[in-house]
Design a protein around this motif. Structure first.
Motif, short mmCIF file in Angstrom:
data_model
loop_
_atom_site.label_atom_id
_atom_site.label_comp_id
_atom_site.label_asym_id
_atom_site.label_seq_id
_atom_site.Cartn_x
_atom_site.Cartn_y
_atom_site.Cartn_z
N ALA A 30 -4.96 -22.41 -45.60
CA ALA A 30 -6.40 -22.63 -45.44
C ALA A 30 -6.89 -22.01 -44.15
CB ALA A 30 -6.69 -24.13 -45.45
N CYS A 31 -8.11 -21.50 -44.18
CA CYS A 31 -8.72 -20.93 -42.98
C CYS A 31 -9.28 -22.05 -42.10
CB CYS A 31 -9.85 -19.98 -43.36
SG CYS A 31 -9.31 -18.57 -44.33
N VAL A 32 -9.11 -21.89 -40.82
CA VAL A 32 -9.63 -22.86 -39.85
C VAL A 32 -11.11 -22.54 -39.61
CG1 VAL A 32 -9.39 -23.68 -37.48
CG2 VAL A 32 -7.37 -23.02 -38.78
N PRO A 33 -11.99 -23.54 -39.61
CA PRO A 33 -13.40 -23.25 -39.33
C PRO A 33 -13.59 -22.82 -37.87
CG PRO A 33 -13.05 -25.62 -39.52
CD PRO A 33 -11.75 -24.94 -39.88
N VAL A 34 -14.55 -21.94 -37.65
CA VAL A 34 -14.85 -21.43 -36.31
C VAL A 34 -16.13 -22.11 -35.82
CG1 VAL A 34 -15.37 -19.39 -34.94
CG2 VAL A 34 -13.77 -19.23 -36.84
N MET A 68 -7.67 -16.09 -31.63
CA MET A 68 -7.56 -17.04 -32.73
C MET A 68 -8.89 -17.18 -33.48
SD MET A 68 -4.97 -20.04 -31.44
CE MET A 68 -5.94 -20.52 -30.03
N ARG A 69 -10.01 -17.15 -32.76
CA ARG A 69 -11.33 -17.21 -33.40
C ARG A 69 -11.54 -15.98 -34.29
NH1 ARG A 69 -15.43 -20.51 -31.77
NH2 ARG A 69 -16.97 -18.83 -31.96
N ALA A 70 -11.17 -14.81 -33.80
CA ALA A 70 -11.32 -13.59 -34.60
C ALA A 70 -10.44 -13.66 -35.85
CB ALA A 70 -10.97 -12.37 -33.76
N GLN A 71 -9.24 -14.18 -35.71
CA GLN A 71 -8.35 -14.31 -36.86
C GLN A 71 -8.91 -15.30 -37.88
OE1 GLN A 71 -4.76 -15.35 -34.76
NE2 GLN A 71 -4.05 -13.23 -34.67
N ALA A 72 -9.48 -16.40 -37.41
CA ALA A 72 -10.07 -17.38 -38.32
C ALA A 72 -11.27 -16.78 -39.05
CB ALA A 72 -10.49 -18.64 -37.55
N ARG A 73 -12.09 -15.98 -38.35
CA ARG A 73 -13.22 -15.32 -39.02
C ARG A 73 -12.73 -14.33 -40.06
NH1 ARG A 73 -15.57 -15.72 -33.86
NH2 ARG A 73 -14.82 -13.68 -33.23
#
Length: 79
Positions: A30-34, A68-73
């Motif tokens: 699952a993708c983590v929300p940013v 990590m934020r870029a990866q989640a996006r």
């Protein structure tokens, strides 16, 4: 030498963007929300980063968080 060169917030964004391109396809996790931050908050954070001492551990942690934020996006965009 009066000071060392440090990557600024713009350099961190560029590196994070380049690393986000490494995501190659949908994943089974699952993708983590940013979290979204208002511009005024981001401006304040950038000002605070500029006042950190050279080689600050907090600066490195922020660089890691940006990646990590870029990866989640990228994860969310691949869905």
């Amino acid at each position: 030498m009066t000071g060392c060169l440090r990557p600024g917030p713009i350099a961190l964004v560029i590196v994070a963007s380049l690393l986000a391109g490494c995501a190659t396809g949908p994943s089974s996790v699952a993708c983590v929300p940013v979290a979204a931050y208002p511009a005024t908050f981001l401006d304040r954070a950038a000002d605070e980063v500029e006042h950190l001492p050279d080689g600050s551990a907090v600066e490195q942690m922020l660089a890691d968080y940006q990646v990590m934020r870029a990866q989640a996006r990228a994860c969310a965009a691949s869905r």
